[in-house]
Write an enzyme that holds these catalytic residues in place. Structure first.
Site, PDB file in Angstrom:
ATOM      1  CE  LYS A 278      -0.572   7.482   6.577  1.00 14.88           C
ATOM      2  NZ  LYS A 278      -1.707   6.581   6.733  1.00 14.88           N
TER       3      LYS A 278
ATOM      4  CE  LYS B 284      -3.099   3.013   0.148  1.00 15.23           C
ATOM      5  NZ  LYS B 284      -4.313   3.188  -0.729  1.00 15.23           N
TER       6      LYS B 284
END
Ligand code: NAD
Length: 302
Positions: free
Chosen positions: A244, A175
């Protein structure tokens, strides 16, 4: 196995539509969020669901599966450990971390949860808020095949594509790497549009060129006109969360010895802009923030 009872923590932009789909599918659902108003709104919309009180310490023996859809590893660990939900679940319960967390921390977390008799799989998602509403997300799963088999019927209410990537943590790694690629296309597309504009080519025209040529990406096709040129900046995925994810991918690359010049530059750019952008700025606001000095944004926040 009978229909599992599910706990769901994190009723944010993604979690609310995902939990809504599970409630609509008929699962017995207990929900929690740090923001009481988010829980209250959910329980009004889904009267069959119940509150999962994070401040209690009573056992949650009735839960078969606990799904967390939280911002990052720090929060996932805080919710599960440190006197959190892990100690309240029955042995053998399955925890599914659908957040975009840090892969190496996920591997360690799985070991610690294993010590409590719990199983963990990571199943982060791609496809955005629209995909969460429609149930057309992609999920990339790390963990034991038998655990995924158990989770699959639940995941298939949320995602059109379920890919078993490998061992626990590998879903989170995949991911983050996907979002590194995605953020890179945002960065480079915005920079190309800025150069085009300076040269006198309308950004809409340049986007048309990209979309009919080899520079076409998900960014050029789905983000530029819809969220950037329109000025709506409302894709539903915030800039700090994308930053992030890019940092997770680049930190992973450094830790396992595969750092790259482009990745490092993209991470530095996103971190720098996230440091002055609003906390809830949409990631498509890179269109107006790349190249901005930041002083305007900083003074707007102070
Ligand atoms: P969000 O900020 O909208 O939602 C996060 C939710 O977690 C909020 O409702 C917040 O109140 C809750 N929360 C925070 N701390 C908590 C705590 N200690 N206890 C209980 N609840 C707490 O974020 P989001 O956009 O829904 O993203 C969630 C995750 O999914 C992130 O990891 C993100 O990177 C990932 N993701 C987001 C998108 C997107 O398009 N928004 C797409 C794919 C993946």
């Amino acid at each position: 196995m009978s229909v599992p009872a599910i706990g769901f923590v994190g009723l944010g932009r993604m979690g609310t539509p995902m939990a809504t789909r599970l409630a609509a599918a008929g699962y017995a659902l207990q929900v929690a969020d740090a923001v009481p108003a988010a829980v209250a709104a959910f329980l009004v919309a889904q009267p069959g669901a119940a509150l999962l009180d994070l401040s209690e310490q009573d056992p949650l023996d009735e839960l078969d599966i606990l799904i967390v859809m939280l911002p990052d590893s720090n929060i996932v660990e805080a919710v599960l450990e440190e006197g959190g939900l892990a100690g309240r679940l029955r042995r053998g319960a399955l925890v599914i971390d659908m957040s975009s967390s840090e892969p190496l921390r996920t591997t360690s977390l799985a070991q610690r949860l294993g010590g409590l008799g719990l199983r963990l799989i990571d199943a982060p998602v791609s496809g955005g808020v629209r995909g969460a509403i429609a149930g057309t997300l992609s999920t990339m799963v790390g963990g034991a095949g038998a655990d995924l088999d158990e989770a699959r019927p639940v995941l298939e209410h949320l995602a059109a594509t379920v890919i078993h990537v490998g061992e626990v943590g590998s879903g989170h790694a995949a991911k983050a790497l996907n979002n590194l690629v995605s953020a890179t296309t945002v960065s480079v597309t915005v920079e190309a549009l800025q150069t085009a504009a300076r040269f006198g080519i309308d950004p809409a025209m340049m986007t048309e060129v990209l979309n009919s040529s080899s520079g076409r990406t998900n960014t050029s096709e789905r983000k530029v006109a819809a969220f950037m040129l329109s000025g709506t900046f409302d894709s539903g995925f915030t800039l700090p969360l994308m930053s992030k994810d890019v940092s997770i991918a680049v930190d992973l690359a450094h830790r396992i010895g595969t750092p790259g010049d482009v990745s490092d530059a993209v991470a530095q750019q996103w971190r720098g802009i996230a440091s002055f952008a609003a906390r809830d700025a949409d990631h498509t606001e890179m269109y107006r923030l790349i190249g901005a000095s930041g002083s305007e944004e900083r003074s707007a926040r102070s």
